[in-house]
Write an enzyme that holds these catalytic residues in place. Sequence first.
Site, PDB file in Angstrom:
ATOM      1  N   TYR A 138       0.820  -1.213   0.000  1.00 35.93           N
ATOM      2  CA  TYR A 138       0.000   0.000   0.000  1.00 35.93           C
ATOM      3  C   TYR A 138       0.857   1.269   0.000  1.00 35.93           C
ATOM      4  O   TYR A 138       0.365   2.344  -0.348  1.00 35.93           O
ATOM      5  CB  TYR A 138      -0.939   0.036   1.217  1.00 35.93           C
ATOM      6  CG  TYR A 138      -2.040  -0.995   1.178  1.00 35.93           C
ATOM      7  CD1 TYR A 138      -2.157  -1.874   0.113  1.00 35.93           C
ATOM      8  CD2 TYR A 138      -2.965  -1.092   2.191  1.00 35.93           C
ATOM      9  CE1 TYR A 138      -3.166  -2.827   0.062  1.00 35.93           C
ATOM     10  CE2 TYR A 138      -3.984  -2.042   2.158  1.00 35.93           C
ATOM     11  CZ  TYR A 138      -4.071  -2.911   1.091  1.00 35.93           C
ATOM     12  OH  TYR A 138      -5.078  -3.838   1.051  1.00 35.93           O
ATOM     13  N   LYS A 188       3.186 -15.428   2.793  1.00 38.36           N
ATOM     14  CA  LYS A 188       3.165 -16.216   1.558  1.00 38.36           C
ATOM     15  C   LYS A 188       4.628 -16.501   1.206  1.00 38.36           C
ATOM     16  O   LYS A 188       5.115 -16.177   0.117  1.00 38.36           O
ATOM     17  CB  LYS A 188       2.453 -15.386   0.467  1.00 38.36           C
ATOM     18  CG  LYS A 188       2.162 -16.117  -0.813  1.00 38.36           C
ATOM     19  CD  LYS A 188       1.052 -17.130  -0.714  1.00 38.36           C
ATOM     20  CE  LYS A 188       0.889 -17.873  -2.030  1.00 38.36           C
ATOM     21  NZ  LYS A 188       0.109 -19.104  -1.908  1.00 38.36           N
ATOM     22  N   ASP A 220      -3.222 -18.198   1.761  1.00 36.79           N
ATOM     23  CA  ASP A 220      -4.334 -18.919   1.117  1.00 36.79           C
ATOM     24  C   ASP A 220      -4.909 -19.961   2.073  1.00 36.79           C
ATOM     25  O   ASP A 220      -6.130 -20.118   2.207  1.00 36.79           O
ATOM     26  CB  ASP A 220      -3.903 -19.543  -0.213  1.00 36.79           C
ATOM     27  CG  ASP A 220      -2.535 -20.199  -0.164  1.00 36.79           C
ATOM     28  OD1 ASP A 220      -1.787 -19.958   0.798  1.00 36.79           O
ATOM     29  OD2 ASP A 220      -2.208 -20.971  -1.089  1.00 36.79           O
ATOM     30  N   ASP A 244      -5.741  -6.848   5.544  1.00 33.90           N
ATOM     31  CA  ASP A 244      -6.914  -6.125   5.065  1.00 33.90           C
ATOM     32  C   ASP A 244      -7.993  -7.136   4.682  1.00 33.90           C
ATOM     33  O   ASP A 244      -9.164  -7.029   5.080  1.00 33.90           O
ATOM     34  CB  ASP A 244      -6.496  -5.294   3.837  1.00 33.90           C
ATOM     35  CG  ASP A 244      -7.550  -4.290   3.417  1.00 33.90           C
ATOM     36  OD1 ASP A 244      -8.621  -4.264   4.033  1.00 33.90           O
ATOM     37  OD2 ASP A 244      -7.292  -3.540   2.456  1.00 33.90           O
ATOM     38  N   ASP A 248     -11.455  -8.564   7.117  1.00 36.56           N
ATOM     39  CA  ASP A 248     -12.828  -8.401   6.624  1.00 36.56           C
ATOM     40  C   ASP A 248     -13.535  -9.749   6.577  1.00 36.56           C
ATOM     41  O   ASP A 248     -14.721  -9.864   6.906  1.00 36.56           O
ATOM     42  CB  ASP A 248     -12.831  -7.780   5.224  1.00 36.56           C
ATOM     43  CG  ASP A 248     -13.031  -6.273   5.267  1.00 36.56           C
ATOM     44  OD1 ASP A 248     -12.690  -5.669   6.304  1.00 36.56           O
ATOM     45  OD2 ASP A 248     -13.521  -5.705   4.277  1.00 36.56           O
TER      46      ASP A 248
END
Length: 353
Positions: A138, A188, A220, A244, A248
């Site tokens: 980001y 990851k 994942d 993020d 959620d």
Amino acid sequence: MKLAVLPGDGIGKEIVAQAVKVLDVLKGEGAGIEMEYGNIGGAGFDAEGDPLPESSLKLARAADAVLLGAVGGPQYDQLDRPLRPERGLLRIRKELNLFANLRPALLYPELAGASSLKPEIVSGLDIMIVRELTGDVYFGQPRGVEVRNGERVGFNTMIYSESEVRRVAHVAFAIAMKRGKKLCSVEKANVLECSELWRDVVAEVAKDYPEVELSTLYVDNAAMQLVRNPKQFDVIVTGNLFGDILSDQASMLSGSIGMLPSASLDENNKGMYEPIHGSAPDIAGRDIANPLATILSLAMMYRYTFADMATADRIEAAVKKVIAQGYRTGDIWTEGGNKVSCSAMGDAVVAAM
Ligand code: NAD
């Protein structure tokens, strides 16, 4: 306690007003709370041409903690990117160096029916996700869209320094120590070098917390485990992008996005406290939003910035009580519940206190 109150856009003003009612109760009992209001997001753009006006940033810097509603709205979607409401939010996090984002996902037993998963999978759920908030893709440079070989390409940079990983890992381990002493680091590392570094640094920090059981998951698999068996988790620590998405996802386990608070902390536990949801333009101005995420954010403020556990517990107990009493805003309402407005829910919490 000096608080900067930044209601923002959409339902932001409605939900913050309910949290302020709770603060007014505490003030009425003699707590020394000073509140000063500022604009942020679209409200900042409308008032001062900037989604993070200098005056609001100054207010936030001078305060002990920031209470924020939400930002954004369709009327701002065509603005140049730097002027969009969400940029104001990214900037205040960066300017205040709020690198650790704490997002609990907790299920109230009475709301198990509102979860998207079967009650037996989610009942008793109590996860804390610690998301790094000021680094990663980001903020990484270079970023942009440009023409290469005759076509447009878009690119961003995933980047973490050791020190950035280390400080958020310390926050996560410290929280795990106060909870179930289990920490799962999500990355990851099978594909990304940035994640390899993340994994190595978290393992180094783990040596300072021998009582905490550290595990690692690829993102994942973590996404899958969160819906398969979410109760296996106690604390999760992860980077900005993965956090993020996962936070959620976790929020849906608990029924409504309108129930979940968050804290974003700097190195000295100064924090910004806000619900995890957005400005909900679809229901703004109708006094039907759920204010409980914002009120629970206040509880986090007392717990993490002011280390006043008694007040934090008291606010949380009041929220539990109104849920048990059957008060429901539309987003968590099911047959038989007492459907109330945003302001009536605020009043119910005040009464429960
Ligand atoms: P949103 O969270 O605003 O809304 C998603 C859905 O959840 C909507 O149907 C909304 O009505 C509902 N909802 C959200 N909060 C609720 C509450 N307290 N009570 C009842 N229902 C609630 O997400 P979105 O629709 O994707 O985004 C709307 C705007 O908010 C966009 O401009 C977006 O950029 C912005 N946004 C801001 C933040 C933030 O300020 N932290 C976070 C996410 C989105």
